[in-house]
Design an enzyme around this catalytic site. Sequence first.
Site, PDB file in Angstrom:
ATOM      1  N   PRO A 180      19.655  65.474  53.914  1.00 20.36           N
ATOM      2  CG  PRO A 180      18.712  63.954  55.406  1.00 20.36           C
ATOM      3  CD  PRO A 180      18.592  65.357  54.923  1.00 20.36           C
ATOM      4  CG  ASP A 181      23.878  61.371  50.985  1.00 20.13           C
ATOM      5  OD1 ASP A 181      23.660  60.869  52.109  1.00 20.13           O
ATOM      6  OD2 ASP A 181      25.007  61.410  50.487  1.00 20.13           O
ATOM      7  CG  PHE A 182      18.814  57.499  49.430  1.00 21.91           C
ATOM      8  CD1 PHE A 182      17.912  58.198  50.202  1.00 21.91           C
ATOM      9  CD2 PHE A 182      18.355  56.852  48.285  1.00 21.91           C
ATOM     10  CE1 PHE A 182      16.573  58.271  49.838  1.00 21.91           C
ATOM     11  CE2 PHE A 182      17.022  56.921  47.912  1.00 21.91           C
ATOM     12  CZ  PHE A 182      16.134  57.631  48.692  1.00 21.91           C
ATOM     13  NE  ARG A 183      22.435  53.526  47.553  1.00 21.70           N
ATOM     14  CZ  ARG A 183      21.428  54.047  46.854  1.00 21.70           C
ATOM     15  NH1 ARG A 183      21.422  55.335  46.575  1.00 21.70           N
ATOM     16  NH2 ARG A 183      20.424  53.289  46.450  1.00 21.70           N
ATOM     17  CG  ASN A 220      18.661  65.683  44.080  1.00 21.36           C
ATOM     18  OD1 ASN A 220      18.955  64.506  44.275  1.00 21.36           O
ATOM     19  ND2 ASN A 220      19.540  66.652  44.108  1.00 21.36           N
ATOM     20  CG  ASP A 253      16.006  68.804  46.467  1.00 22.45           C
ATOM     21  OD1 ASP A 253      15.869  69.270  45.323  1.00 22.45           O
ATOM     22  OD2 ASP A 253      17.109  68.447  46.918  1.00 22.45           O
ATOM     23  CG  HIS A 261      14.462  59.232  40.526  1.00 26.35           C
ATOM     24  ND1 HIS A 261      15.571  58.952  41.282  1.00 26.35           N
ATOM     25  CD2 HIS A 261      14.608  58.485  39.401  1.00 26.35           C
ATOM     26  CE1 HIS A 261      16.355  58.081  40.637  1.00 26.35           C
ATOM     27  NE2 HIS A 261      15.786  57.795  39.496  1.00 26.35           N
TER      28      HIS A 261
END
Length: 429
Positions: free
Chosen positions: A92-95, A166, A168, A185
Amino acid sequence: MQQDSSAWRQSPAPSAAGKASPSSAFASFRLGASRFFQPKPLSPAEKKQANAELNILPDASVDSFVSYLKDHNCRKIVVMTGAGISTAAGIPDFRSPDTGLYANLAKYNLPYPEAVFSINYFRKSPKPFFTLAKELYPGCFRPTLSHYFIRVLAEEGMLLRCYTQNIDTLERVAGISDSHIVEAHGSFASARCVGRHPRIAESSGEETAWSDNESDDSDYAAIQESDYRACGREYSQEWVKDHVFNDKVPECTYCQGIVKPNITFFGESLPNRFHAMAGADLAVADALIVIGTSLKVHPFAGLINKVQPNVPRLLINMEVVGEEGSPHRGFDFTGEVQEYRRDALFLGSADAGCEKLAEMLGLSEKLHALMTDEHAKIDLAASLVVDGVEVATIVDEGAKVVDDADVAEKVTTEVEVAEIEDALRSVKL
Ligand code: CNA
Ligand code: ZN
């Protein structure tokens, strides 16, 4: 100091006696009048109508963007990515309104959604992050078509760099070389202790006063935050993963501080590699492709402003983002605000956008063959026995599946295509 040339040009010349002469008064009137009748400055859109060279792209379509790539033989494309390129892999993404992590954090009882990635909150309360980390941990997901498209760009010599937000590691799993990736990040690939030691203990030559004198609080009462230094001990991804999957907060064996994967939290600075490379890369990029990000997190989001003002940019996203209505910042898909018309938009999924790009660049066949092959390797590694050797364990090492040359070679050289197909029928993911 810079002179205001327009003010200088318009002031009437004083006479020798210091008074304005009749002719100078007339000149003054004329100048005043011409100022009054000065034509309205052209809007950026009107300027573009008058000067075709300002239209880097004739319109905001993907077709125009790809034509530009071909006509200019672009070889220094920078790709910027966000959580949207991994949602098709099941992360899933954040927003995103219903499916994003922020919409599903109620169970963690957070004061505000971003707290789960805030360094200050994490130091006090690390459990929510590690519970979430278990769901997101690399090694459980396969890269998407978008990841492989970026790899194809690299193999075609068209990619300068991929900047990803990302964590991941799916770019690595997809086989994009380390030199082409900047994980802005950070990632789960390594971890370090964020515990702290009193500097005083160090300078006084005492051994770890931290644990020796635990009961004597008075020794520490006067120590300020600045008197501490970070522990910083490094731990492997496997060591942390072991803890996370056993629902334990990983603690430093040396100082009992919390061991945190090297992903950048709100309140932390970005990795040195990002700072060292972003300025130079963006300055020489000949095109920019932004995929699957809300462009809400800075300084990453600001990278779109760092390419030259006449470098074309394409956004591939489920929603329009990054427009600021500014002549110098953000996207300008209408071409009405900024000096050059150069922004294109694909509104839809990352994979559909990359598919379209690949098709138009004549890379579709290569992309699909690569993805089929790589997915087969990952699936095989997850569930197969090759030459009597159980390789199911390899899946636990996620990013290593493709990096591990021995395994990759073994899988491709020793397993026939027919075997792969047979095996795939029995794969349970
Ligand atoms: P975000 O703020 O959640 O935005 C995601 C954007 O992608 C939104 O604009 C969505 O509309 C769009 N989107 C979602 N699915 C798709 C799709 N299939 N195709 C195209 N667009 C889509 O995430 P950002 O990356 O912008 O925010 C930056 C944060 C998110 C970084 O700090 C990341 O570390 C963090 N994050 C990363 C992951 C990951 O590693 N996969 C997952 C969740 C969050
Ligand atoms: Zn430590």
